[in-house]
Scaffold this active site. Sequence first.
Site, PDB file in Angstrom:
ATOM      1  N   HIS A   1       0.854  -1.191   0.000  1.00 17.21           N
ATOM      2  CA  HIS A   1       0.000   0.000   0.000  1.00 17.21           C
ATOM      3  C   HIS A   1       0.888   1.239   0.000  1.00 17.21           C
ATOM      4  CE1 HIS A   1      -3.903  -1.891   0.578  1.00 17.21           C
ATOM      5  NE2 HIS A   1      -3.313  -2.747   1.378  1.00 17.21           N
TER       6      HIS A   1
ATOM      7  N   HIS B   1      -0.441  -6.497  -5.695  1.00 18.22           N
ATOM      8  CA  HIS B   1      -0.556  -7.770  -4.984  1.00 18.22           C
ATOM      9  C   HIS B   1       0.036  -8.863  -5.863  1.00 18.22           C
ATOM     10  CE1 HIS B   1      -3.029 -11.555  -4.946  1.00 18.22           C
ATOM     11  NE2 HIS B   1      -2.545 -11.585  -3.724  1.00 18.22           N
TER      12      HIS B   1
ATOM     13  N   ASN C   1       0.754 -13.260  -5.431  1.00 21.95           N
ATOM     14  CA  ASN C   1       0.730 -14.441  -4.600  1.00 21.95           C
ATOM     15  C   ASN C   1       1.094 -15.607  -5.491  1.00 21.95           C
ATOM     16  OD1 ASN C   1      -0.921 -16.994  -3.824  1.00 21.95           O
ATOM     17  ND2 ASN C   1      -0.798 -15.804  -1.939  1.00 21.95           N
TER      18      ASN C   1
ATOM     19  N   HIS D   1     -20.786  -7.350  -4.764  1.00 22.16           N
ATOM     20  CA  HIS D   1     -21.760  -6.452  -4.143  1.00 22.16           C
ATOM     21  C   HIS D   1     -21.530  -4.988  -4.536  1.00 22.16           C
ATOM     22  CE1 HIS D   1     -18.569  -6.551  -0.942  1.00 22.16           C
ATOM     23  NE2 HIS D   1     -18.846  -5.277  -0.866  1.00 22.16           N
TER      24      HIS D   1
END
Lengths: 297, 297
Positions: free
Chosen positions: A92, A102, A104, A166
């Site tokens: 960040h 990010h 991974n 959402h």
Amino acid sequence: MQKEIAGWFRQLQNKICLELEKADSKGRFSEDNWERPGGGGGKTRILRNGNIIEKGGVNFSEVFGPATDFLRKQFNESAESFFASGISIVLHPKSPAVPIIHMNTRYLEIGNKSWFGGGIDLTPHYIDKDDARFFHAALKNMCDEFNPEFYPLFKNQADDYFFIPHRNETRGIGGIFYDQLQGTDSFSKDEIFRFVRATGELFAPVYTDLMAKNSEKIFTENEKKWQRLRRGRYVEFNLVYDKGTKFGLETNGRTESILMSLPPQADWEYDYKPEPGSKEAFTLSLLKKGIDWIKKI
Amino acid sequence: MQKEIAGWFRQLQNKICLELEKADSKGRFSEDNWERPGGGGGKTRILRNGNIIEKGGVNFSEVFGPATDFLRKQFNESAESFFASGISIVLHPKSPAVPIIHMNTRYLEIGNKSWFGGGIDLTPHYIDKDDARFFHAALKNMCDEFNPEFYPLFKNQADDYFFIPHRNETRGIGGIFYDQLQGTDSFSKDEIFRFVRATGELFAPVYTDLMAKNSEKIFTENEKKWQRLRRGRYVEFNLVYDKGTKFGLETNGRTESILMSLPPQADWEYDYKPEPGSKEAFTLSLLKKGIDWIKKI
């Protein structure tokens, strides 16, 4: 191969931390070593209050032991033992002009099955089309050296994975995402490991380039406010949908290592809508699946 | 009974909003009316930047229609229709000396089954034993008027529900929590509705008392920082564990109404540990299940 793979993740952690410290010029990683009661452990490296990086984590882990019920249910009913190793990074930045990144990558062996999974994705607070093109082109070039089908496939998978239903928004501009990559006759496990290594090697040069390009830009208090709202969305994605986070919390992983992905600060404002025509509205309009970032848009 | 129950929740929303505005003296609720495509809708009321309340929501909803697959799977395979109405409140105060409060009460009818569920819980940023005793005694007195078994049972259920496993911490000092309260021969549905009403009536007098008692206290920047870290835990609970939030997001509820529970601002700091002997360490030491808050402790 376990030793070789974990060894490679371990040196990648060292290498990436060194390159990030160099690019940040002020921040230094601290290290926590932890042990897993059932077997193995990890090294969590955290950088705080750097020049460019406000809060970042670069985690390595190598865990193994008898297969837990959770793992058996999820992956392989008959497995007696498992081995997992990987690296996980979230950075960040202080400035809203620098994107969150990010990465991974993990290797999992459960009983007689084994595979690689991973991904890189970029979450700009403000989308810059040149940066988006640069990021995706770097990923595509790397992928194309292995198989021309990789980039389109893994790019679509990233669009689907880094998505907040959402909010009906992607988390950012995506990147690549792949899971359960097992060796086949035409693409061996060694070849997959080569691909995983190429992805890992790409991380530092690409992100340090974005740091250097954007970190000196002047930003306003309003832009900082928008950054905190976007960080709120990052929190929503990670706590509600991210599989690695869920998996970690449900399997009693080390909470502080798992939640290093959360931002230093996040805001929520009820029903916030950016002004039509603003830079913020422009960014929102591009948080969609299926955008070809490499084509001039 | 549907009309009567929804009508009561509706007037409770009005009453609580008026009493909170009076106690805050500056903040005013704005209102958003929303409709559910399948049937029904709600009124979301939000107060921002009050004197005492920094961000708060008091939501009413009344939704109905054909039973969705999700509802059937969860509650009643054979149901053809459902009806649900309730009120949901979360208040985030400006001052770390004032606790966060939450109340939720709902009535659900699915096919031939119906029940009430709900709870109130308090999340002080700093635990004050007198306030804790006051809060729990008010709940116990109210419960005892109905059944002496209610308070101990519902208090334990709150301890279990408002718990963050990955932190091994309760969210705050709990309160009461109950679910699937159906009418029986010895305790009729009318009687349960009376209990639900008594709980709802308790909310405003108890919380406005805590507002008045604590909101004038002077606080430091360090205490504000600690408040933001505790708000981070509130976010973790709500996004990872809260059933109402999950239910809302999974059933395509109105996102802005569901996530009104999130604080205006939250912080995460890697591996933060308060100084031994500090007020913060004292609060942490009490975020445990099974504490008898009414007994002098």
